[in-house]
Scaffold this motif. Structure first.
Motif, PDB file in Angstrom:
ATOM      1  N   GLY A 131      18.527  45.906  46.951  1.00  0.00           N
ATOM      2  CA  GLY A 131      17.289  45.148  46.806  1.00  0.00           C
ATOM      3  C   GLY A 131      17.521  43.843  46.096  1.00  0.00           C
ATOM      4  N   GLY A 132      16.743  42.852  46.428  1.00  0.00           N
ATOM      5  CA  GLY A 132      16.882  41.552  45.801  1.00  0.00           C
ATOM      6  C   GLY A 132      18.033  40.753  46.379  1.00  0.00           C
ATOM      7  N   THR A 133      18.397  39.714  45.660  1.00  0.00           N
ATOM      8  CA  THR A 133      19.473  38.827  46.105  1.00  0.00           C
ATOM      9  C   THR A 133      20.388  38.480  44.940  1.00  0.00           C
ATOM     10  N   ALA A 134      21.570  38.001  45.280  1.00  0.00           N
ATOM     11  CA  ALA A 134      22.520  37.490  44.290  1.00  0.00           C
ATOM     12  C   ALA A 134      22.821  36.042  44.628  1.00  0.00           C
ATOM     13  N   GLU A 135      22.742  35.178  43.627  1.00  0.00           N
ATOM     14  CA  GLU A 135      23.001  33.754  43.852  1.00  0.00           C
ATOM     15  C   GLU A 135      24.485  33.509  44.115  1.00  0.00           C
ATOM     16  N   ALA A 136      24.766  32.554  44.987  1.00  0.00           N
ATOM     17  CA  ALA A 136      26.151  32.214  45.311  1.00  0.00           C
ATOM     18  C   ALA A 136      26.239  30.744  45.689  1.00  0.00           C
ATOM     19  N   TRP A 137      27.443  30.205  45.563  1.00  0.00           N
ATOM     20  CA  TRP A 137      27.727  28.833  46.013  1.00  0.00           C
ATOM     21  C   TRP A 137      28.649  28.910  47.219  1.00  0.00           C
ATOM     22  N   GLU A 138      28.264  28.239  48.285  1.00  0.00           N
ATOM     23  CA  GLU A 138      29.110  28.121  49.467  1.00  0.00           C
ATOM     24  C   GLU A 138      29.652  26.696  49.497  1.00  0.00           C
ATOM     25  N   ILE A 139      30.956  26.568  49.354  1.00  0.00           N
ATOM     26  CA  ILE A 139      31.583  25.255  49.187  1.00  0.00           C
ATOM     27  C   ILE A 139      32.554  25.005  50.337  1.00  0.00           C
ATOM     28  N   GLY A 140      32.456  23.828  50.932  1.00  0.00           N
ATOM     29  CA  GLY A 140      33.416  23.452  51.960  1.00  0.00           C
ATOM     30  C   GLY A 140      32.771  23.145  53.289  1.00  0.00           C
ATOM     31  N   ASP A 141      33.624  22.971  54.286  1.00  0.00           N
ATOM     32  CA  ASP A 141      33.212  22.595  55.638  1.00  0.00           C
ATOM     33  C   ASP A 141      33.497  23.770  56.563  1.00  0.00           C
ATOM     34  N   ARG A 142      32.450  24.407  57.078  1.00  0.00           N
ATOM     35  CA  ARG A 142      32.641  25.585  57.932  1.00  0.00           C
ATOM     36  C   ARG A 142      33.456  25.259  59.177  1.00  0.00           C
ATOM     37  N   GLU A 143      33.196  24.113  59.762  1.00  0.00           N
ATOM     38  CA  GLU A 143      33.902  23.750  60.990  1.00  0.00           C
ATOM     39  C   GLU A 143      35.388  23.573  60.728  1.00  0.00           C
ATOM     40  N   ARG A 144      35.722  22.894  59.634  1.00  0.00           N
ATOM     41  CA  ARG A 144      37.130  22.699  59.285  1.00  0.00           C
ATOM     42  C   ARG A 144      37.800  24.019  58.946  1.00  0.00           C
ATOM     43  N   ALA A 145      37.062  24.903  58.293  1.00  0.00           N
ATOM     44  CA  ALA A 145      37.644  26.183  57.872  1.00  0.00           C
ATOM     45  C   ALA A 145      37.950  27.092  59.057  1.00  0.00           C
ATOM     46  N   ALA A 146      37.207  26.961  60.146  1.00  0.00           N
ATOM     47  CA  ALA A 146      37.474  27.714  61.375  1.00  0.00           C
ATOM     48  C   ALA A 146      37.538  29.220  61.125  1.00  0.00           C
ATOM     49  N   ASP A 172      40.756  22.925  48.945  1.00  0.00           N
ATOM     50  CA  ASP A 172      41.756  21.931  49.344  1.00  0.00           C
ATOM     51  C   ASP A 172      42.706  22.482  50.407  1.00  0.00           C
ATOM     52  N   ALA A 173      42.884  23.805  50.429  1.00  0.00           N
ATOM     53  CA  ALA A 173      43.728  24.424  51.448  1.00  0.00           C
ATOM     54  C   ALA A 173      43.016  24.558  52.787  1.00  0.00           C
ATOM     55  N   GLY A 174      41.732  24.171  52.831  1.00  0.00           N
ATOM     56  CA  GLY A 174      40.999  24.182  54.084  1.00  0.00           C
ATOM     57  C   GLY A 174      40.167  25.414  54.333  1.00  0.00           C
ATOM     58  N   TRP A 175      40.005  26.257  53.317  1.00  0.00           N
ATOM     59  CA  TRP A 175      39.214  27.471  53.455  1.00  0.00           C
ATOM     60  C   TRP A 175      37.828  27.258  52.861  1.00  0.00           C
ATOM     61  N   MET A 176      36.843  27.931  53.412  1.00  0.00           N
ATOM     62  CA  MET A 176      35.539  27.985  52.765  1.00  0.00           C
ATOM     63  C   MET A 176      35.668  28.743  51.451  1.00  0.00           C
ATOM     64  N   SER A 177      34.846  28.382  50.480  1.00  0.00           N
ATOM     65  CA  SER A 177      34.815  29.075  49.197  1.00  0.00           C
ATOM     66  C   SER A 177      33.400  29.577  48.937  1.00  0.00           C
ATOM     67  N   LEU A 178      33.258  30.878  48.771  1.00  0.00           N
ATOM     68  CA  LEU A 178      31.989  31.496  48.405  1.00  0.00           C
ATOM     69  C   LEU A 178      32.158  32.062  47.001  1.00  0.00           C
TER      70      LEU A 178
END
Length: 405
Positions: A131-146, A172-178
C-alpha cells in the motif's frame, strides 16, 4: 553454610544473567533503531571556507556536505585547519545568495546536493504492494540507456541522498539510475517509521522498485547497494519474481554476514562476545520482536552469504569496501569473494563506514563506471552470470581480488 553459599551463588548468577539479557536487548535495540534526528549546530561561513564543530566525522579527509535548516546543501572539501573545537574546511561550490556569517547546519556524508546535480531527473512514486508509494529519483536518458538500469539502495539509518553518491558513476556509464526509498527510512510517513528489519522486510519495497524499472523498459538491472542494502540486494536475488532481470551487483561496504557485523559492534563496545549471540536471539524471538516494535522477528543468524547456508548471487558482483571499515568488517567481503568466483573485490583505505566515495571520489567513480562499461552485457544471463567479461580479472584459488595499484 553450603546452602547459604548456594543461595548466594544463585542470586549472583541471576543478577549476572539479568544484566547480560539487558545488554543483549540494548544491543538489539541499537541495531534496529530508527535514525536519530540530524544534529544541527552553528557554522560560520567566511569566503571560501566554513567553520564547523569538531566531531569525528568533521575531521575526516575527503568531500562531504552541510545541510542547512532551510534545506540548502553546501559541499565541503579538505580540512584547512583545526582551531580547538572548530574545524575549518574548504567550500567546494558556494550557492548563490549564501552570505558570510553564522548559519545552522548538520554535517552529512552526502556530498551531492540533489539528483539534478547528477543528470536529468524525474521525481517518481513507486507503487508498493503493501500500500502507498515510495519516493524515488529516476536519473538519466532512457533512450541512451537502451534498457540498462541501475537501482541504488541505501543502508540502515540512511536515505536516498546517501545512495545518490553512486549515481554519477552509473549514469556516466550510460545506465539509467533509479535511487529508491523503502520501509523504515527517514522518508517514510511517521506511522511507518518502524525499526529496521535488517533487510528482511525492506527488500519487498526494493522489489517493487525493480518491478517499476521492468515496467519502464528495463531489460538488464544492476543493483547498487550500500551497507544493509547489500542484504536487501541478496534477498531480492533469492526471492524477487523479477530476479531474471538482475544481471549484476555493485555492493558498497555490504552487510553480507550479520553475525560478523553484530559481533564487531559488541567487541567495539567492549562488551562480552556472548552478548552478540544473545542479542540475535532477542531479534529472532516473537517476544523480543514485539518489545522492539518490529513487524516480524528477524533471524539475523541466517543473514549470511559467506558460508554454505545460503546460495551465492549467481551474477557478476563488484564489491567496493574499505579495509578499515569500523562498522561492517572488510573480512566479510573478503570471505564472500573467497567463496564466489563471480565476485570482484576492490579494496579502499577510507576511514569511517561507507566513506569510499567521499575520500577517494574519482577512484570510486572510475571503479564502478569502468566495471559497468568494460563488459559486454547480455540479457539471457548465459555463461558467467549474465555477461562476458571476467577474463581480465586476476584469479587466486577461485577468488578475484583487485588491490590498490
Amino acid at each position: 553454610m553450603i546452602r547459604s553459599i548456594a543461595v548466594g551463588t544463585a542470586v549472583v548468577a541471576g543478577t549476572v544473567l539479568a544484566a547480560h539479557t539487558a545488554l543483549a536487548a540494548y544491543v538489539a535495540r541499537r541495531l534496529v533503531a530508527p535514525r536519530a534526528p540530524k544534529v544541527f549546530a552553528p557554522v560560520f561561513i567566511e569566503g571560501d571556507t566554513v567553520s564547523v564543530p569538531v566531531v569525528d566525522d568533521s575531521r575526516e579527509p575527503g568531500v562531504y556536505g552541510l545541510r542547512f535548516d532551510d534545506g540548502l546543501h553546501l559541499p565541503v572539501g579538505d580540512v584547512v585547519r583545526v582551531d580547538r573545537d572548530r574545524v575549518i574546511r574548504r567550500i567546494l561550490v558556494r550557492p548563490q545568495g549564501l552570505a558570510d556569517g553564522e548559519a545552522t547546519a548538520a554535517w552529512t556524508s552526502q556530498n551531492i546536493g540533489a539528483p539534478e546535480d547528477v543528470g536529468p531527473t524525474r521525481h517518481v512514486a513507486v507503487a508498493l504492494r503493501r500500500g502507498g508509494t515510495a519516493e524515488a529519483w529516476e536519473i538519466g536518458d532512457r533512450e541512451r540507456a537502451a534498457g540498462r538500469w541501475t537501482i541504488h539502495v541505501h543502508g540502515l539509518r540512511s536515505s536516498r541522498n546517501g545512495a545518490l553518491r553512486s549515481a554519477p558513476a552509473t549514469t556516466d556509464a550510460g545506465w539509467m539510475s533509479l535511487v529508491v526509498s523503502y520501509a523504515g527510512d527517514e522518508e517514510c510517513a511517521p506511522a511507518d517509521a518502524l525499526p529496521s528489519s535488517l533487510g528482511t522486510r525492506e527488500w519487498r519495497d526494493v522489489d517493487d522498485a525493480i518491478a517499476y524499472a521492468v515496467a519502464s523498459g528495463a531489460r538488464e538491472i544492476v543493483l547498487v547497494a550500500w551497507s544493509m542494502g547489500g542484504t536487501i540486494a541478496m534477498l531480492a536475488l533469492e526471492q524477487s519474481p523479477h530476479r531474471e532481470a538482475i544481471v549484476g551487483l555493485v555492493l558498497v561496504a555490504p552487510a553480507l554476514d550479520w553475525p560478523r557485523v553484530v559481533d564487531n559492534a559488541v567487541v567495539s563496545a567492549h562488551l562480552p562476545r556472548t552478548v552478540a549471540a544473545a542479542s540475535m536471539r532477542v531479534l529472532g524471538s516473537r517476544l523480543g520482536a514485539r518489545a522492539l516494535g518490529l513487524v516480524e522477528a528477524v533471524d539475523a543468524h541466517a543473514l549470511t552469504w559467506v558460508g554454505d547456508s545460503r546460495p551465492g548471487p549467481g551474477v557478476p558482483t563488484l564489491i567496493v569496501h574499505s579495509r578499515v571499515d569500523p562498522v561492517v568488517p572488510f573480512s566479510g567481503s573478503a570471505a564472500f569473494v573467497e567463496r564466489h568466483p563471480d565476485a570482484e573485490l576492490v579494496a579502499f583505505d577510507a576511514t569511517g563506514h561507507c566513506n569510499e566515495a567521499n575520500q577517494e571520489p574519482e577512484r570510486f567513480h572510475d571503479t564502478i563506471a569502468g566495471w559497468l562499461g568494460d563488459r559486454r552485457w547480455v540479457g539471457d544471463r548465459a555463461g558467467a552470470g549474465g555477461f562476458d567479461g571476467l577474463s581480465h580479472l586476476g584469479s587466486h584459488g577461485g577468488r578475484c581480488v583487485v588491490e590498490d595499484p
